[in-house]
Design a protein around this motif. Sequence first.
Motif, PDB file in Angstrom:
ATOM      1  N   ALA A 135      62.782  20.237  -6.871  1.00  0.00           N
ATOM      2  CA  ALA A 135      61.925  19.342  -6.094  1.00  0.00           C
ATOM      3  C   ALA A 135      60.958  20.084  -5.181  1.00  0.00           C
ATOM      4  O   ALA A 135      60.043  19.463  -4.618  1.00  0.00           O
ATOM      5  CB  ALA A 135      62.789  18.401  -5.243  1.00  0.00           C
ATOM      6  N   ASN A 136      61.117  21.395  -5.056  1.00  0.00           N
ATOM      7  CA  ASN A 136      60.282  22.147  -4.119  1.00  0.00           C
ATOM      8  C   ASN A 136      58.794  21.979  -4.429  1.00  0.00           C
ATOM      9  O   ASN A 136      58.365  22.162  -5.565  1.00  0.00           O
ATOM     10  CB  ASN A 136      60.638  23.626  -4.156  1.00  0.00           C
ATOM     11  CG  ASN A 136      61.983  23.929  -3.543  1.00  0.00           C
ATOM     12  OD1 ASN A 136      62.533  23.103  -2.807  1.00  0.00           O
ATOM     13  ND2 ASN A 136      62.537  25.095  -3.830  1.00  0.00           N
ATOM     14  N   TRP A 180      63.068  14.001  -8.095  1.00  0.00           N
ATOM     15  CA  TRP A 180      62.534  15.143  -8.837  1.00  0.00           C
ATOM     16  C   TRP A 180      63.633  15.926  -9.527  1.00  0.00           C
ATOM     17  O   TRP A 180      63.488  16.343 -10.686  1.00  0.00           O
ATOM     18  CB  TRP A 180      61.730  16.045  -7.901  1.00  0.00           C
ATOM     19  CG  TRP A 180      60.422  15.441  -7.516  1.00  0.00           C
ATOM     20  CD1 TRP A 180      60.092  14.867  -6.317  1.00  0.00           C
ATOM     21  CD2 TRP A 180      59.261  15.310  -8.348  1.00  0.00           C
ATOM     22  NE1 TRP A 180      58.804  14.401  -6.355  1.00  0.00           N
ATOM     23  CE2 TRP A 180      58.272  14.661  -7.585  1.00  0.00           C
ATOM     24  CE3 TRP A 180      58.979  15.689  -9.660  1.00  0.00           C
ATOM     25  CZ2 TRP A 180      57.005  14.383  -8.092  1.00  0.00           C
ATOM     26  CZ3 TRP A 180      57.719  15.419 -10.169  1.00  0.00           C
ATOM     27  CH2 TRP A 180      56.750  14.762  -9.395  1.00  0.00           C
ATOM     28  N   ILE A 181      64.745  16.128  -8.836  1.00  0.00           N
ATOM     29  CA  ILE A 181      65.853  16.864  -9.441  1.00  0.00           C
ATOM     30  C   ILE A 181      66.372  16.123 -10.659  1.00  0.00           C
ATOM     31  O   ILE A 181      66.604  16.714 -11.724  1.00  0.00           O
ATOM     32  CB  ILE A 181      66.980  17.078  -8.413  1.00  0.00           C
ATOM     33  CG1 ILE A 181      66.483  17.962  -7.260  1.00  0.00           C
ATOM     34  CG2 ILE A 181      68.201  17.710  -9.073  1.00  0.00           C
ATOM     35  CD1 ILE A 181      67.454  18.052  -6.106  1.00  0.00           C
ATOM     36  N   GLN A 234      73.234  18.814  -4.094  1.00  0.00           N
ATOM     37  CA  GLN A 234      72.809  18.581  -2.716  1.00  0.00           C
ATOM     38  C   GLN A 234      73.673  19.347  -1.715  1.00  0.00           C
ATOM     39  O   GLN A 234      73.152  19.994  -0.802  1.00  0.00           O
ATOM     40  CB  GLN A 234      72.848  17.083  -2.413  1.00  0.00           C
ATOM     41  CG  GLN A 234      72.315  16.710  -1.039  1.00  0.00           C
ATOM     42  CD  GLN A 234      72.362  15.206  -0.821  1.00  0.00           C
ATOM     43  OE1 GLN A 234      73.434  14.617  -0.736  1.00  0.00           O
ATOM     44  NE2 GLN A 234      71.191  14.591  -0.739  1.00  0.00           N
ATOM     45  N   ALA A 243      67.991  22.256  -4.000  1.00  0.00           N
ATOM     46  CA  ALA A 243      66.945  21.271  -4.307  1.00  0.00           C
ATOM     47  C   ALA A 243      65.750  21.923  -4.981  1.00  0.00           C
ATOM     48  O   ALA A 243      64.648  21.371  -4.975  1.00  0.00           O
ATOM     49  CB  ALA A 243      66.505  20.571  -3.039  1.00  0.00           C
ATOM     50  N   GLN A 295      65.480   8.332  -3.384  1.00  0.00           N
ATOM     51  CA  GLN A 295      65.297   9.506  -2.540  1.00  0.00           C
ATOM     52  C   GLN A 295      64.364  10.481  -3.237  1.00  0.00           C
ATOM     53  O   GLN A 295      64.573  10.842  -4.390  1.00  0.00           O
ATOM     54  CB  GLN A 295      66.644  10.175  -2.268  1.00  0.00           C
ATOM     55  CG  GLN A 295      66.540  11.344  -1.300  1.00  0.00           C
ATOM     56  CD  GLN A 295      67.885  11.967  -1.002  1.00  0.00           C
ATOM     57  OE1 GLN A 295      68.903  11.413  -1.368  1.00  0.00           O
ATOM     58  NE2 GLN A 295      67.882  13.105  -0.345  1.00  0.00           N
ATOM     59  N   HIS A 296      63.353  10.917  -2.542  1.00  0.00           N
ATOM     60  CA  HIS A 296      62.310  11.724  -3.166  1.00  0.00           C
ATOM     61  C   HIS A 296      62.865  12.993  -3.784  1.00  0.00           C
ATOM     62  O   HIS A 296      62.580  13.311  -4.942  1.00  0.00           O
ATOM     63  CB  HIS A 296      61.231  12.072  -2.137  1.00  0.00           C
ATOM     64  CG  HIS A 296      60.121  12.888  -2.682  1.00  0.00           C
ATOM     65  ND1 HIS A 296      60.103  14.266  -2.594  1.00  0.00           N
ATOM     66  CD2 HIS A 296      58.998  12.540  -3.344  1.00  0.00           C
ATOM     67  CE1 HIS A 296      59.010  14.726  -3.170  1.00  0.00           C
ATOM     68  NE2 HIS A 296      58.322  13.700  -3.626  1.00  0.00           N
ATOM     69  N   THR A 297      63.657  13.746  -3.050  1.00  0.00           N
ATOM     70  CA  THR A 297      64.184  15.006  -3.569  1.00  0.00           C
ATOM     71  C   THR A 297      65.032  14.770  -4.804  1.00  0.00           C
ATOM     72  O   THR A 297      64.865  15.432  -5.834  1.00  0.00           O
ATOM     73  CB  THR A 297      65.007  15.718  -2.484  1.00  0.00           C
ATOM     74  OG1 THR A 297      64.148  16.022  -1.385  1.00  0.00           O
ATOM     75  CG2 THR A 297      65.604  17.011  -3.022  1.00  0.00           C
ATOM     76  N   ASN A 298      65.957  13.830  -4.725  1.00  0.00           N
ATOM     77  CA  ASN A 298      66.818  13.554  -5.868  1.00  0.00           C
ATOM     78  C   ASN A 298      66.044  13.028  -7.059  1.00  0.00           C
ATOM     79  O   ASN A 298      66.426  13.253  -8.207  1.00  0.00           O
ATOM     80  CB  ASN A 298      67.922  12.564  -5.480  1.00  0.00           C
ATOM     81  CG  ASN A 298      69.181  13.274  -5.018  1.00  0.00           C
ATOM     82  OD1 ASN A 298      69.234  14.498  -4.959  1.00  0.00           O
ATOM     83  ND2 ASN A 298      70.192  12.496  -4.683  1.00  0.00           N
TER      84      ASN A 298
END
Length: 415
Positions: free
Chosen positions: A223-224, A35-36, A215, A220, A30-33
């Motif tokens: 990941a911004n 980066w986080i 989440q 997030a 998952q893209h957001t996760n």
Amino acid sequence: MKHSLIVILAIFMSATAFAQKPIPPQPGKQHTNFWIQSKNYYLLTLFEQDKNVSQLLKSDTLLSRFAKQKIADLKSSVKDCKDAACYPEALKFTEGEIQQVGLRLKTLYQSNNALGLMVKNKLVPSGCYSMYHLNGSELLMKAWEEDAGAVNYTIAVYAEGKKPNYPTIDSISYNVKSKGYVNLIYDASAILENEIQPDALFFEPALQAALTYLQINQRADPANYEPMESTVNKLAVDLIKTVKWANYPYTHIMVPGAGPGDLVTALSGEGMLRCRLAAKQYRLGVAPFIMVSGGKAHPFKTKYCEAEEMKRFLVNELDIPAKAVIMEPHARHTTTNLRNGLRLVYKYGIPANKPGLIITDKSQTDYIMTMDGRSRKELGYVPYKLGKRLADTEVEYYAVPEVKQIDPDEPLDPR
């Protein structure tokens, strides 16, 4: 590290050597996760993504047994816990577990095996744990201790409701004593139980719990806008490659953000005035770029990003070319305005041996001149070197290599 060594490193290490390149996303990640996770827990991310290291860790008897125990703890919590505090507590690492794993990693480490090559080729060059000035197995142990502590911290704040460093902007979003929260935290653990694979690495139950808690708190922030070099900063990054730096006394003008006092105001008056000061100096040819810094920080759970709103004001109201504005949209405090800006200096190949110029209002400039103590207390080091104060609203600053050090107790802006 002694000041002389910092200066030598800052001058003679090339920007490429310090370029902070993200770990490539894995298929299905998952893209957001991604980066986080990679920003907060860099070593654990390497453990997952380096196939040889992952296999080494999964095949180790002690670590395999540890993994099975953590999965069993998760299952037991779903079955037996009766209050909200019980579920996250079952997932955190104990001090004894952190020490036990650290010693096992040290034993498994060899300079020419998968772990050793990962440390040499990925961990050390990343600079993510550079503040400790360690190498080899000692660096591996310290990085593990930091990541495990960072996972625990995230769980403590965003599941247990412990106070973060800045409670007014970074606290949990829920009333942890409410009945509804008991149901929510149970559901989170039940879903984790369903998703964690039987052959999970020893740290993955706790890691996935930390990511889940961030989440459900809608946190997030790391990941911004990522990857920024191909999104909000693409025009500036392309321009950087063509700049004749000798034509400018400064590489960039740093403008720290100022959050408004309410949820409906996009840009504060302070932010507007700081941008006007910076625009004037940009037009005088002081630097080829204006760097605006500030995340979605003030007030609590604001939808507005200080850097984004300042860039919009500079471009739309002050007619500054969009390609001349670099966004740093993650900083939450004045200390990290400077730290994060200097991280982008290294990441984007801006000369690190030339100073930047901080432009802000007099009161914040006064504060910056005395901010070293706060930086040491909150970050463990001073992530900049101040130069001359040229005016009430202007002060020079220089890059230092330690800026890439992960901040383990700031999960919304770790690196």
